[in-house]
Design an enzyme around this catalytic site. Structure first.
Site, mmCIF file in Angstrom:
data_model
loop_
_atom_site.group_PDB
_atom_site.id
_atom_site.type_symbol
_atom_site.label_atom_id
_atom_site.label_comp_id
_atom_site.label_asym_id
_atom_site.label_seq_id
_atom_site.Cartn_x
_atom_site.Cartn_y
_atom_site.Cartn_z
ATOM 1 N N ASP A 22 0.844 -1.191 0.000
ATOM 2 C CA ASP A 22 0.000 0.000 0.000
ATOM 3 C C ASP A 22 0.880 1.242 0.000
ATOM 4 O O ASP A 22 1.905 1.292 0.693
ATOM 5 C CB ASP A 22 -0.920 -0.007 1.222
ATOM 6 N N ILE A 23 0.482 2.257 -0.748
ATOM 7 C CA ILE A 23 1.287 3.478 -0.868
ATOM 8 C C ILE A 23 1.266 4.292 0.427
ATOM 9 O O ILE A 23 2.169 5.105 0.662
ATOM 10 C CB ILE A 23 0.772 4.322 -2.068
ATOM 11 N N ASN A 28 -12.891 -3.257 2.120
ATOM 12 C CA ASN A 28 -13.921 -2.230 2.194
ATOM 13 C C ASN A 28 -14.796 -2.322 0.942
ATOM 14 O O ASN A 28 -14.301 -2.547 -0.157
ATOM 15 C CB ASN A 28 -13.277 -0.842 2.273
ATOM 16 N N GLU A 60 -12.308 3.344 -1.366
ATOM 17 C CA GLU A 60 -11.830 4.505 -2.136
ATOM 18 C C GLU A 60 -11.449 4.138 -3.562
ATOM 19 O O GLU A 60 -11.582 4.971 -4.457
ATOM 20 C CB GLU A 60 -10.635 5.134 -1.416
ATOM 21 N N VAL A 61 -10.920 2.950 -3.768
ATOM 22 C CA VAL A 61 -10.493 2.545 -5.117
ATOM 23 C C VAL A 61 -11.473 1.487 -5.626
ATOM 24 O O VAL A 61 -11.640 0.433 -4.994
ATOM 25 C CB VAL A 61 -9.058 1.975 -5.101
ATOM 26 N N HIS A 111 -10.013 -5.009 -3.604
ATOM 27 C CA HIS A 111 -8.688 -5.227 -3.021
ATOM 28 C C HIS A 111 -8.869 -5.734 -1.599
ATOM 29 O O HIS A 111 -9.721 -5.271 -0.852
ATOM 30 C CB HIS A 111 -7.831 -3.954 -3.044
ATOM 31 N N HIS A 130 -6.969 -5.916 1.846
ATOM 32 C CA HIS A 130 -5.851 -5.404 2.638
ATOM 33 C C HIS A 130 -5.318 -6.526 3.521
ATOM 34 O O HIS A 130 -6.102 -7.260 4.144
ATOM 35 C CB HIS A 130 -6.299 -4.283 3.579
HETATM 36 P P1 5GP Z 1 -9.820 1.441 0.313
HETATM 37 O O1 5GP Z 1 -10.128 2.612 1.180
HETATM 38 O O2 5GP Z 1 -10.407 1.591 -1.076
HETATM 39 O O3 5GP Z 1 -10.162 0.125 0.946
HETATM 40 O O4 5GP Z 1 -8.242 1.386 0.177
HETATM 41 C C1 5GP Z 1 -7.534 1.917 -0.887
HETATM 42 C C2 5GP Z 1 -6.070 1.786 -0.568
HETATM 43 O O5 5GP Z 1 -5.329 1.987 -1.753
HETATM 44 C C3 5GP Z 1 -5.571 2.811 0.447
HETATM 45 O O6 5GP Z 1 -5.012 2.130 1.559
HETATM 46 C C4 5GP Z 1 -4.544 3.615 -0.341
HETATM 47 O O7 5GP Z 1 -3.428 4.011 0.442
HETATM 48 C C5 5GP Z 1 -4.153 2.663 -1.454
HETATM 49 N N1 5GP Z 1 -3.716 3.323 -2.674
HETATM 50 C C6 5GP Z 1 -4.327 4.340 -3.310
HETATM 51 N N2 5GP Z 1 -3.659 4.685 -4.419
HETATM 52 C C7 5GP Z 1 -2.577 3.853 -4.484
HETATM 53 C C8 5GP Z 1 -1.507 3.714 -5.412
HETATM 54 O O8 5GP Z 1 -1.377 4.437 -6.400
HETATM 55 N N3 5GP Z 1 -0.594 2.737 -5.145
HETATM 56 C C9 5GP Z 1 -0.687 1.925 -4.060
HETATM 57 N N4 5GP Z 1 0.268 1.016 -3.904
HETATM 58 N N5 5GP Z 1 -1.689 2.028 -3.165
HETATM 59 C C10 5GP Z 1 -2.621 2.980 -3.380
#
Ligand code: 5GP
Length: 120
Positions: free
Chosen positions: A33-34, A92, A100-101, A105, A107
């Protein structure tokens, strides 16, 4: 919700943007994760175009579903070495889940005692 082919994880799968990959097979990709929320924070994604856990559980093949969860276990155990100490997985889904994405995914968090499941 239609799949957005320009979401950031689709772009990582197409190698348009870099990621610190830790594992890849025919069905899954795992990368750091970034913005890590724990000492170890890795994301495991299916290679198929699935928006969310809701989409994946309804529409993915049995092979894709098995492969994703095999990959999660393999990465946690054999790549990250977390099996003995333990770890947490999280997916999520949708607005209330704070996704968010819009590409499914999983985690994987580890490397310290993670405390209770949700903030109180
Ligand atoms: P969500 O809130 O959708 O469950 O988690 C999205 C995750 O994607 C977050 O933890 C965020 O830090 C990670 N993320 C967002 N953009 C990028 C990216 O460009 N590269 C990587 N490696 N992780 C990302």
């Amino acid at each position: 919700m239609a799949y957005d082919t320009d979401n950031v994880f689709a772009r990582i799968l197409r190698r348009e943007i870099p990621a610190k990959t830790v594992y890849e097979d025919d069905h899954a990709l795992a990368f750091h994760d970034i913005n890590p929320q724990a000492p170890v924070h890795v994301l495991v994604i299916p290679k198929g175009a699935y928006v969310s856990m809701d989409d994946f559980s309804a529409n993915a093949s049995a092979e894709e579903i098995a492969a994703l969860f095999r990959a999660v276990g393999h990465v946690a155990r054999d790549v990250l070495g977390l099996a003995e100490a333990g770890y947490r997985i999280l997916a999520n889904c949708g607005p209330d889940g704070h996704q968010e994405v819009p590409h499914l995914h999983i985690h994987i968090f580890g490397g310290r005692r993670l405390g209770p499941m949700l903030a109180r």
